[in-house]
Motif scaffolding. Structure first.
Motif, PDB file in Angstrom:
ATOM      1  N   GLU B  82    -129.946 -50.674 -15.109  1.00 16.75           N
ATOM      2  CA  GLU B  82    -128.592 -50.644 -14.533  1.00 16.75           C
ATOM      3  C   GLU B  82    -127.591 -50.162 -15.579  1.00 16.75           C
ATOM      4  OE1 GLU B  82    -129.472 -54.687 -11.917  1.00 16.75           O
ATOM      5  OE2 GLU B  82    -128.640 -54.805 -13.941  1.00 16.75           O
ATOM      6  N   ILE B  83    -126.544 -49.475 -15.092  1.00 17.89           N
ATOM      7  CA  ILE B  83    -125.531 -48.943 -16.004  1.00 17.89           C
ATOM      8  C   ILE B  83    -124.527 -50.041 -16.360  1.00 17.89           C
ATOM      9  CG2 ILE B  83    -123.743 -47.181 -16.323  1.00 17.89           C
ATOM     10  CD1 ILE B  83    -126.246 -45.700 -15.915  1.00 17.89           C
ATOM     11  N   ARG B  84    -124.171 -50.091 -17.629  1.00 18.60           N
ATOM     12  CA  ARG B  84    -123.153 -51.023 -18.110  1.00 18.60           C
ATOM     13  C   ARG B  84    -122.155 -50.246 -18.959  1.00 18.60           C
ATOM     14  NH1 ARG B  84    -124.935 -53.704 -14.808  1.00 18.60           N
ATOM     15  NH2 ARG B  84    -126.040 -55.690 -14.882  1.00 18.60           N
ATOM     16  N   ALA B  85    -120.932 -50.721 -19.036  1.00 22.03           N
ATOM     17  CA  ALA B  85    -119.944 -50.044 -19.894  1.00 22.03           C
ATOM     18  C   ALA B  85    -119.102 -51.088 -20.612  1.00 22.03           C
ATOM     19  CB  ALA B  85    -119.060 -49.124 -19.063  1.00 22.03           C
ATOM     20  N   PHE B  86    -118.861 -50.846 -21.893  1.00 17.89           N
ATOM     21  CA  PHE B  86    -118.118 -51.788 -22.733  1.00 17.89           C
ATOM     22  C   PHE B  86    -117.142 -51.037 -23.630  1.00 17.89           C
ATOM     23  CE2 PHE B  86    -122.701 -52.767 -22.677  1.00 17.89           C
ATOM     24  CZ  PHE B  86    -122.703 -53.890 -21.871  1.00 17.89           C
ATOM     25  N   PHE B  87    -116.071 -51.699 -23.998  1.00 18.71           N
ATOM     26  CA  PHE B  87    -115.230 -51.182 -25.065  1.00 18.71           C
ATOM     27  C   PHE B  87    -116.095 -51.138 -26.333  1.00 18.71           C
ATOM     28  CE2 PHE B  87    -112.046 -52.480 -22.054  1.00 18.71           C
ATOM     29  CZ  PHE B  87    -110.979 -51.625 -22.269  1.00 18.71           C
ATOM     30  N   ASN B  88    -115.973 -50.045 -27.075  1.00 22.19           N
ATOM     31  CA  ASN B  88    -116.840 -49.797 -28.235  1.00 22.19           C
ATOM     32  C   ASN B  88    -116.283 -50.520 -29.478  1.00 22.19           C
ATOM     33  OD1 ASN B  88    -118.658 -48.703 -30.017  1.00 22.19           O
ATOM     34  ND2 ASN B  88    -117.923 -46.585 -29.837  1.00 22.19           N
ATOM     35  N   ILE B  89    -116.143 -51.828 -29.340  1.00 19.73           N
ATOM     36  CA  ILE B  89    -115.481 -52.605 -30.386  1.00 19.73           C
ATOM     37  C   ILE B  89    -116.202 -53.924 -30.585  1.00 19.73           C
ATOM     38  CG2 ILE B  89    -113.352 -53.856 -30.986  1.00 19.73           C
ATOM     39  CD1 ILE B  89    -111.807 -51.783 -29.387  1.00 19.73           C
ATOM     40  N   CYS B  90    -116.600 -54.228 -31.824  1.00 24.85           N
ATOM     41  CA  CYS B  90    -117.202 -55.519 -32.124  1.00 24.85           C
ATOM     42  C   CYS B  90    -116.136 -56.600 -31.960  1.00 24.85           C
ATOM     43  CB  CYS B  90    -117.780 -55.549 -33.534  1.00 24.85           C
ATOM     44  SG  CYS B  90    -118.520 -57.149 -33.911  1.00 24.85           S
ATOM     45  N   ARG B  91    -116.510 -57.700 -31.297  1.00 23.45           N
ATOM     46  CA  ARG B  91    -115.550 -58.769 -31.024  1.00 23.45           C
ATOM     47  C   ARG B  91    -115.184 -59.545 -32.280  1.00 23.45           C
ATOM     48  NH1 ARG B  91    -114.851 -60.604 -26.077  1.00 23.45           N
ATOM     49  NH2 ARG B  91    -112.868 -61.241 -26.963  1.00 23.45           N
ATOM     50  N   HIS B  92    -115.947 -59.365 -33.346  1.00 18.40           N
ATOM     51  CA  HIS B  92    -115.722 -60.153 -34.559  1.00 18.40           C
ATOM     52  C   HIS B  92    -114.541 -59.601 -35.344  1.00 18.40           C
ATOM     53  CE1 HIS B  92    -117.316 -61.129 -38.852  1.00 18.40           C
ATOM     54  NE2 HIS B  92    -116.529 -62.106 -38.461  1.00 18.40           N
ATOM     55  N   ARG B  93    -114.704 -58.431 -35.935  1.00 13.69           N
ATOM     56  CA  ARG B  93    -113.635 -57.913 -36.786  1.00 13.69           C
ATOM     57  C   ARG B  93    -113.209 -56.510 -36.377  1.00 13.69           C
ATOM     58  NH1 ARG B  93    -114.096 -60.370 -41.906  1.00 13.69           N
ATOM     59  NH2 ARG B  93    -112.653 -58.826 -42.724  1.00 13.69           N
ATOM     60  N   GLY B  94    -113.676 -56.078 -35.197  1.00 10.39           N
ATOM     61  CA  GLY B  94    -113.134 -54.841 -34.643  1.00 10.39           C
ATOM     62  C   GLY B  94    -113.800 -53.557 -35.067  1.00 10.39           C
ATOM     63  N   VAL B  95    -114.975 -53.666 -35.662  1.00  7.15           N
ATOM     64  CA  VAL B  95    -115.672 -52.426 -36.050  1.00  7.15           C
ATOM     65  C   VAL B  95    -116.067 -51.626 -34.812  1.00  7.15           C
ATOM     66  CG1 VAL B  95    -117.948 -51.650 -36.892  1.00  7.15           C
ATOM     67  CG2 VAL B  95    -116.515 -53.112 -38.321  1.00  7.15           C
ATOM     68  N   LYS B  96    -115.993 -50.305 -34.904  1.00  7.76           N
ATOM     69  CA  LYS B  96    -116.493 -49.441 -33.837  1.00  7.76           C
ATOM     70  C   LYS B  96    -118.016 -49.520 -33.889  1.00  7.76           C
ATOM     71  CE  LYS B  96    -115.795 -44.792 -32.020  1.00  7.76           C
ATOM     72  NZ  LYS B  96    -115.069 -43.538 -32.203  1.00  7.76           N
ATOM     73  N   LEU B  97    -118.625 -49.982 -32.802  1.00  9.07           N
ATOM     74  CA  LEU B  97    -120.060 -50.260 -32.837  1.00  9.07           C
ATOM     75  C   LEU B  97    -120.902 -49.006 -32.919  1.00  9.07           C
ATOM     76  CD1 LEU B  97    -120.473 -53.094 -30.195  1.00  9.07           C
ATOM     77  CD2 LEU B  97    -120.860 -53.268 -32.647  1.00  9.07           C
ATOM     78  N   CYS B  98    -120.650 -48.063 -32.001  1.00  9.26           N
ATOM     79  CA  CYS B  98    -121.458 -46.851 -31.953  1.00  9.26           C
ATOM     80  C   CYS B  98    -120.602 -45.666 -32.374  1.00  9.26           C
ATOM     81  CB  CYS B  98    -121.992 -46.609 -30.545  1.00  9.26           C
ATOM     82  SG  CYS B  98    -123.052 -47.920 -29.959  1.00  9.26           S
ATOM     83  N   MET B  99    -121.029 -44.972 -33.397  1.00  8.48           N
ATOM     84  CA  MET B  99    -120.294 -43.810 -33.868  1.00  8.48           C
ATOM     85  C   MET B  99    -120.787 -42.533 -33.186  1.00  8.48           C
ATOM     86  SD  MET B  99    -118.189 -45.146 -35.957  1.00  8.48           S
ATOM     87  CE  MET B  99    -117.491 -43.774 -36.874  1.00  8.48           C
ATOM     88  N   GLU B 100    -122.029 -42.549 -32.729  1.00  8.62           N
ATOM     89  CA  GLU B 100    -122.637 -41.352 -32.167  1.00  8.62           C
ATOM     90  C   GLU B 100    -122.099 -41.079 -30.762  1.00  8.62           C
ATOM     91  OE1 GLU B 100    -124.257 -44.151 -32.741  1.00  8.62           O
ATOM     92  OE2 GLU B 100    -125.543 -43.899 -34.473  1.00  8.62           O
ATOM     93  N   GLU B 101    -122.139 -39.793 -30.348  1.00  6.88           N
ATOM     94  CA  GLU B 101    -121.737 -39.450 -28.985  1.00  6.88           C
ATOM     95  C   GLU B 101    -122.782 -39.898 -27.986  1.00  6.88           C
ATOM     96  OE1 GLU B 101    -120.659 -35.368 -28.376  1.00  6.88           O
ATOM     97  OE2 GLU B 101    -119.105 -35.506 -29.910  1.00  6.88           O
TER      98      GLU B 101
END
Lengths: 123, 398
Positions: B82-101
């Motif tokens: 199933e498809i899921r979508a999330f803001f690309n942000i770690c909930r801890h300190r705000g790091v961008k989780l995935c850098m790749e396209e």
């Protein structure tokens, strides 16, 4: 009850732990109980020997569980670790099913806990 | 609250200049950072945004990251497919989780900073010392979910807390153009296969690209191949000028190809009155759909800056056509050329948008007047933003 189960701790009915699932028991130190997709039951120390991570939250593939944090894999039968960052094995505990209930006997060895962790939790 | 026409009158935009001419948007709306930021916030981050082709995410753990407004979003496939979508942000300190396209997550998304680890449904499953913090709710501190709809074989996302009606906004746009939303059903778009994808990096504002797509006054001048295939385009009236009208192929045209040669296998559900015709639909804010008997072309725009828009264009054919390895190049080449011709024109407009000569904008001739409705809509969203250029500092009167 056999004399064997006398020394064992009753955990829960087998029906409460589906195949593919794992549970963390709040023992001292915590123990992870796995019911594999193949239907086998295993119990090892729950805490990765590298850093405080719960192996019950890890990924089981065959007879190995991969730590969810840094991917060291522990053998569910022997407790041995395959590759760093974890270096020391986890203890293996005896599990049995009797009359539909899971029983567990804790290993008497000394646990290998990660730095800063004791059987009671954080130092 | 003022209504759109009052606001526009106050702004002096969209004014009737003569019997034939109405004004375009003023130049600053295509270059001003404040306007673009308002568009990001109020348009792209509020509306349904066509992000990813569903078939690009078939394997568990496969993911794409897309820029929607000011936000980066991870669109991924969970263990169940199933498809899921999330803001690309770690909930801890705000790091961008995935850098790749795009990429393939093994089993989880793990933050490279402190190893907070999320499963493919976004739940926080592990973190150093997490077991000693039983008060951390693993769902509550999981990745922040984005609303999802799958339609026409694409994943549509909405970043708004309360998404607008998909039926009204997305399906309604199809209804508005075709006269009946079910007229697209016969093309079976969701089950077509990708024959070709071309990505264009266009140095132009997204609105210039929409305006270009909506009118055909330019067709006879810059699209010789397209006008050869669709002779009625020479009169300058686009298919989007009408409701339910498909532009008819020329008499000697065998298919929708660069040289009018035979196309590919016709999609079986295409109705008799849709055969040998071309339909074009704009689904605001960022999607264009073209329907021809043997294929469907979907454009997805990703507005990156006031003067830069990435356009991803997919050519979709019957699965049997793609599987057989049939040559689709003459078919792809027609609209690829149209795209290049259009985007060249848009890039050529962009620099003039900040010229004082274009401060009040340009003009629309009658065959372009329907673009005025798009301008009204834009101004209704961001017409209150005072351009930075006029005051030195950005002010909002809203």
């Amino acid at each position: 009850m056999s004399s064997e189960t006398d020394q064992m701790m009753r955990v829960c009915p087998l029906s409460q732990l589906a195949r593919g699932d794992a549970m963390r028991l709040e023992t001292r130190p915590p123990i992870a109980l796995f019911h594999t997709e193949e239907g086998e039951l295993f119990a090892i120390d729950d805490t990765c020997t590298h850093q405080d991570a719960s192996l019950a939250d890890g990924y089981v593939e065959g007879c190995e569980v991969e730590c969810p944090l840094h991917a060291s894999k522990f053998d569910l039968r022997t407790g041995k670790v395959d590759a760093p960052p974890a270096k020391l094995p986890v203890r293996v505990h005896t599990v049995e099913v009797l009359d539909g209930d899971i029983y567990l006997k804790e290993s008497e060895e000394e646990p290998n806990l990660p730095p800063g962790i004791t059987v009671d939790g954080h130092v | 609250m003022t209504t759109a026409p009052e606001k526009l009158a106050a702004q002096g935009t969209h004014e009737k200049i003569s019997e034939s001419l109405i004004s375009t948007l003023p130049g600053y709306t295509y270059v001003d950072e404040g306007v673009f930021e308002a568009e990001q916030e109020r348009i792209f981050e509020q509306m349904w945004f066509c992000a990813v082709r569903s078939a690009d995410l078939e394997k568990p753990g496969s993911f794409k990251t897309v820029q929607i407004g000011r936000e980066s979003v991870i669109v991924s496939c969970n263990r169940k497919g199933e498809i899921r979508a999330f803001f690309n942000i770690c909930r801890h300190r705000g790091v961008k989780l995935c850098m790749e396209e795009s990429g393939q997550a093994e089993r989880s998304f793990q933050c490279p900073y402190h190893a907070w680890t999320y499963d493919l449904d976004g739940k926080l499953i592990a973190a150093p010392n997490l077991t000693k913090m039983p008060d951390i709710d693993r769902h509550e501190h999981g990745l922040v979910k984005v609303h999802i709809r799958e339609y026409l074989g694409y994943v549509w996302l909405c970043l708004a807390e309360e998404p607008p009606s998909f039926e009204e906004d997305v399906m309604g746009a199809i209804e508005e153009r075709l006269g009946d939303v079910h007229k697209i059903d016969g093309y079976d778009v969701a089950n077509l296969s990708l024959g070709r994808r071309i990505t264009y990096d266009v140095k132009a504002n997204w609105k210039l690209i929409i305006e270009n797509f909506m009118e055909c006054y330019h067709c006879a001048t810059i699209h010789p191949e397209l006008t050869e295939v669709l002779p009625e385009f020479a009169d300058g009236l686009a298919a989007q000028y009408f409701v339910g009208h498909g532009a008819e192929f020329g008499e000697n045209i065998k298919g929708f190809t660069v040289d009018g040669s035979e196309g590919l296998d016709v999609i079986p559900g295409v109705a008799e009155d849709q055969d040998r015709r071309y339909y074009a639909i704009t689904i605001k804010p960022t999607v264009f759909v073209n329907l021809v008997p043997d294929h469907v072309i979907i454009h997805r725009m990703f507005p990156m800056a006031a003067d830069r828009t990435i356009v991803e264009c997919d050519w979709l054919y019957l699965p049997s056509v793609v599987e057989s390895g049939k040559d689709v190049s003459a078919s792809v080449e027609l609209f690829h050329r149209v795209n290049q011709q259009d985007f060249d024109a848009c890039e050529r407009c962009q620099p003039a948008m900040s010229s004082r000569i274009y401060a009040k904008g340009g003009v629309l001739v009658p065959s372009e007047h329907h673009i005025g409705a798009f301008h009204d809509w834009v101004m209704d969203q961001v017409g209150d933003v005072v351009p930075e250029s006029s005051h030195g500092v950005r002010k909002e009167v809203r």
